[in-house]
Design an enzyme around this catalytic site. Structure first.
Site, PDB file in Angstrom:
ATOM      1  N   GLY A 115      37.967 -11.595 -79.064  1.00  0.00           N
ATOM      2  CA  GLY A 115      39.231 -11.506 -79.817  1.00  0.00           C
ATOM      3  C   GLY A 115      40.316 -12.263 -79.077  1.00  0.00           C
ATOM      4  N   LEU A 116      41.464 -12.369 -79.725  1.00  0.00           N
ATOM      5  CA  LEU A 116      42.592 -13.105 -79.147  1.00  0.00           C
ATOM      6  C   LEU A 116      43.104 -12.442 -77.877  1.00  0.00           C
ATOM      7  CD1 LEU A 116      44.725 -13.754 -82.389  1.00  0.00           C
ATOM      8  CD2 LEU A 116      43.147 -15.338 -81.255  1.00  0.00           C
ATOM      9  N   SER A 117      43.794 -13.227 -77.071  1.00  0.00           N
ATOM     10  CA  SER A 117      44.472 -12.659 -75.902  1.00  0.00           C
ATOM     11  C   SER A 117      45.461 -11.595 -76.382  1.00  0.00           C
ATOM     12  CB  SER A 117      45.221 -13.781 -75.167  1.00  0.00           C
ATOM     13  OG  SER A 117      45.940 -13.246 -74.088  1.00  0.00           O
ATOM     14  N   GLY A 118      45.426 -10.442 -75.785  1.00  0.00           N
ATOM     15  CA  GLY A 118      46.333  -9.357 -76.167  1.00  0.00           C
ATOM     16  C   GLY A 118      45.840  -8.507 -77.321  1.00  0.00           C
ATOM     17  N   ALA A 119      44.663  -8.822 -77.853  1.00  0.00           N
ATOM     18  CA  ALA A 119      44.150  -8.039 -78.986  1.00  0.00           C
ATOM     19  C   ALA A 119      43.741  -6.626 -78.565  1.00  0.00           C
ATOM     20  CB  ALA A 119      42.969  -8.756 -79.634  1.00  0.00           C
ATOM     21  N   GLY A 120      43.350  -6.459 -77.282  1.00  0.00           N
ATOM     22  CA  GLY A 120      42.976  -5.131 -76.804  1.00  0.00           C
ATOM     23  C   GLY A 120      41.593  -5.055 -76.166  1.00  0.00           C
ATOM     24  N   THR A 166      40.472  -5.735 -73.071  1.00  0.00           N
ATOM     25  CA  THR A 166      40.434  -5.089 -71.756  1.00  0.00           C
ATOM     26  C   THR A 166      40.713  -3.591 -71.879  1.00  0.00           C
ATOM     27  OG1 THR A 166      41.243  -7.166 -70.833  1.00  0.00           O
ATOM     28  CG2 THR A 166      41.353  -5.247 -69.404  1.00  0.00           C
ATOM     29  N   SER A 201      36.142 -15.689 -75.993  1.00  0.00           N
ATOM     30  CA  SER A 201      34.952 -16.315 -76.612  1.00  0.00           C
ATOM     31  C   SER A 201      35.223 -16.773 -78.049  1.00  0.00           C
ATOM     32  CB  SER A 201      33.726 -15.400 -76.539  1.00  0.00           C
ATOM     33  OG  SER A 201      34.021 -14.036 -76.455  1.00  0.00           O
TER      34      SER A 201
HETATM   35  P1  ADP Z   1      43.081  -8.513 -74.118  1.00  0.00           P
HETATM   36  O1  ADP Z   1      42.148  -8.017 -73.059  1.00  0.00           O
HETATM   37  O2  ADP Z   1      42.420  -8.629 -75.460  1.00  0.00           O
HETATM   38  O3  ADP Z   1      43.846  -9.741 -73.724  1.00  0.00           O
HETATM   39  P2  ADP Z   1      44.688  -6.260 -73.360  1.00  0.00           P
HETATM   40  O4  ADP Z   1      43.802  -5.052 -73.494  1.00  0.00           O
HETATM   41  O5  ADP Z   1      44.898  -6.847 -71.995  1.00  0.00           O
HETATM   42  O6  ADP Z   1      44.166  -7.386 -74.368  1.00  0.00           O
HETATM   43  O7  ADP Z   1      46.112  -5.970 -73.971  1.00  0.00           O
HETATM   44  C1  ADP Z   1      46.264  -5.316 -75.209  1.00  0.00           C
HETATM   45  C2  ADP Z   1      47.612  -4.611 -75.225  1.00  0.00           C
HETATM   46  O8  ADP Z   1      47.815  -4.052 -76.508  1.00  0.00           O
HETATM   47  C3  ADP Z   1      47.690  -3.492 -74.197  1.00  0.00           C
HETATM   48  O9  ADP Z   1      48.976  -3.467 -73.618  1.00  0.00           O
HETATM   49  C4  ADP Z   1      47.466  -2.243 -75.075  1.00  0.00           C
HETATM   50  O10 ADP Z   1      48.083  -1.105 -74.533  1.00  0.00           O
HETATM   51  C5  ADP Z   1      48.126  -2.673 -76.378  1.00  0.00           C
HETATM   52  N1  ADP Z   1      47.659  -1.974 -77.572  1.00  0.00           N
HETATM   53  C6  ADP Z   1      48.469  -1.454 -78.500  1.00  0.00           C
HETATM   54  N2  ADP Z   1      47.774  -0.857 -79.487  1.00  0.00           N
HETATM   55  C7  ADP Z   1      46.459  -1.019 -79.163  1.00  0.00           C
HETATM   56  C8  ADP Z   1      45.248  -0.603 -79.787  1.00  0.00           C
HETATM   57  N3  ADP Z   1      45.261   0.097 -80.941  1.00  0.00           N
HETATM   58  N4  ADP Z   1      44.063  -0.929 -79.199  1.00  0.00           N
HETATM   59  C9  ADP Z   1      44.055  -1.641 -78.035  1.00  0.00           C
HETATM   60  N5  ADP Z   1      45.186  -2.043 -77.394  1.00  0.00           N
HETATM   61  C10 ADP Z   1      46.384  -1.738 -77.948  1.00  0.00           C
END
Ligand code: ADP
Length: 189
Positions: A15-20, A22, A89
Site C-alpha cells: 500500500g501507499l506510504s502512510g496507508a498503515g 507498519t 511494493s
Molecule cells: P506505512 O507503513 O503504510 O507507511 P504507517 O503505519 O507508518 O504507514 O503510518 C500510518 C499512520 O496512519 C499511523 O500514524 C497510524 O496511526 C495512522 N492511522 C490512522 N488510522 C489508521 C488505521 N485505521 N489503520 C492503520 N493506521 C492508521
C-alpha cells in the site's frame, strides 16, 4: 509446498506510504508472537538501510528491493517463520513474482492496506507528501510514481473505514481459514 511440522507463511502488506502497513504489521506480529509463532518482520524502510542500501526508486531498483525481500521471506517461510512484510511494493507483476517464490515453501497472504493518497497526505506521518507535492522529492509513489492496485489480495484492509485492530482481525481470520495459524479459541476438552 511444505507439509507437516511448523509450516511457515508470509503476510505481505502492500500500500501507499502512510496507508498503515507498519501500524498493522506491528500489531499483527505482536498477536502472532502471543500465539507462539516465530515472527520476523521485514519493513521496507529498514530493509533499505541494510539489505538494499544504495538502491533508489526507479522501477528497476524498486523491483530489486522487493525481490530481495521476497527471497528472504521465502527462506524464512521455509524454516517455519511467520513473516510479516511491510513494503509499498507498487508493481503487481513484482508482487506476483514474490508470491510465486514464497509459495514454494508456504502460504502467501497478500494484504492491500488501502487508503487514498489524499488521506495518506493528510496523515503525512513522515512529512514526505508535503515534500513530494512541493517537488522537493520525486518518484514518490501515489504522487508522481505509480501504484498498481493489487489484483490478487486475499485481504483488503481499508484503513479509512477500519480500525487497525479490525484490519489485524481480518488478516488473522484469513490465516485461520487457510490453516496457517490455529484458531484463537481453545478447543473444549
Ligand atoms: P506505512 O507503513 O503504510 O507507511 P504507517 O503505519 O507508518 O504507514 O503510518 C500510518 C499512520 O496512519 C499511523 O500514524 C497510524 O496511526 C495512522 N492511522 C490512522 N488510522 C489508521 C488505521 N485505521 N489503520 C492503520 N493506521 C492508521
Amino acid at each position: 509446498m511444505a507439509t507437516g511440522r511448523n509450516t511457515g507463511f508470509t503476510v505481505w502488506l502492500t500500500g501507499l506510504s502512510g496507508a498503515g502497513k507498519t501500524t498493522i504489521g506491528h500489531a499483527l506480529a505482536a498477536e502472532l508472537e502471543r500465539r507462539g509463532a516465530h515472527v520476523e518482520m521485514l519493513d521496507g524502510d529498514v530493509v533499505r538501510t541494510h539489505l538494499s542500501k544504495g538502491l533508489g526508486f526507479s522501477r528497476e531498483d524498486r523491483d530489486t528491493n522487493i525481490e530481495r525481500i521476497g527471497w528472504v521471506a521465502s527462506r524464512l517461510t521455509r524454516h517455519g517463520a511467520a513473516v510479516v512484510v511491510a513494503a509499498i511494493s507498487p508493481y503487481d507483476a513484482t508482487r506476483k513474482r514474490v508470491r510465486a517464490l514464497v509459495s514454494e515453501h508456504g502460504p502467501f497472504v497478500e494484504v492491500w492496506v488501502k487508503a487514498p493518497v489524499e488521506e495518506c497526505a493528510r496523515r503525512d506521518v513522515k512529512g514526505l507528501y508535503a515534500k513530494a507535492f512541493a517537488g522537493e522529492i520525486t518518484h514518490f509513489t501515489g504522487v508522481d510514481d505509480p501504484y498498481e492496485d493489487p489484483e490478487d489480495a486475499e485481504v483488503v484492509a481499508d484503513t479509512v473505514a477500519l480500525t487497525p485492530e479490525t484490519s489485524v482481525a481480518l488478516v488473522l481470520a484469513e490465516l485461520e481459514r487457510i490453516g496457517a495459524v490455529p484458531d484463537a479459541t481453545p478447543a473444549a476438552c
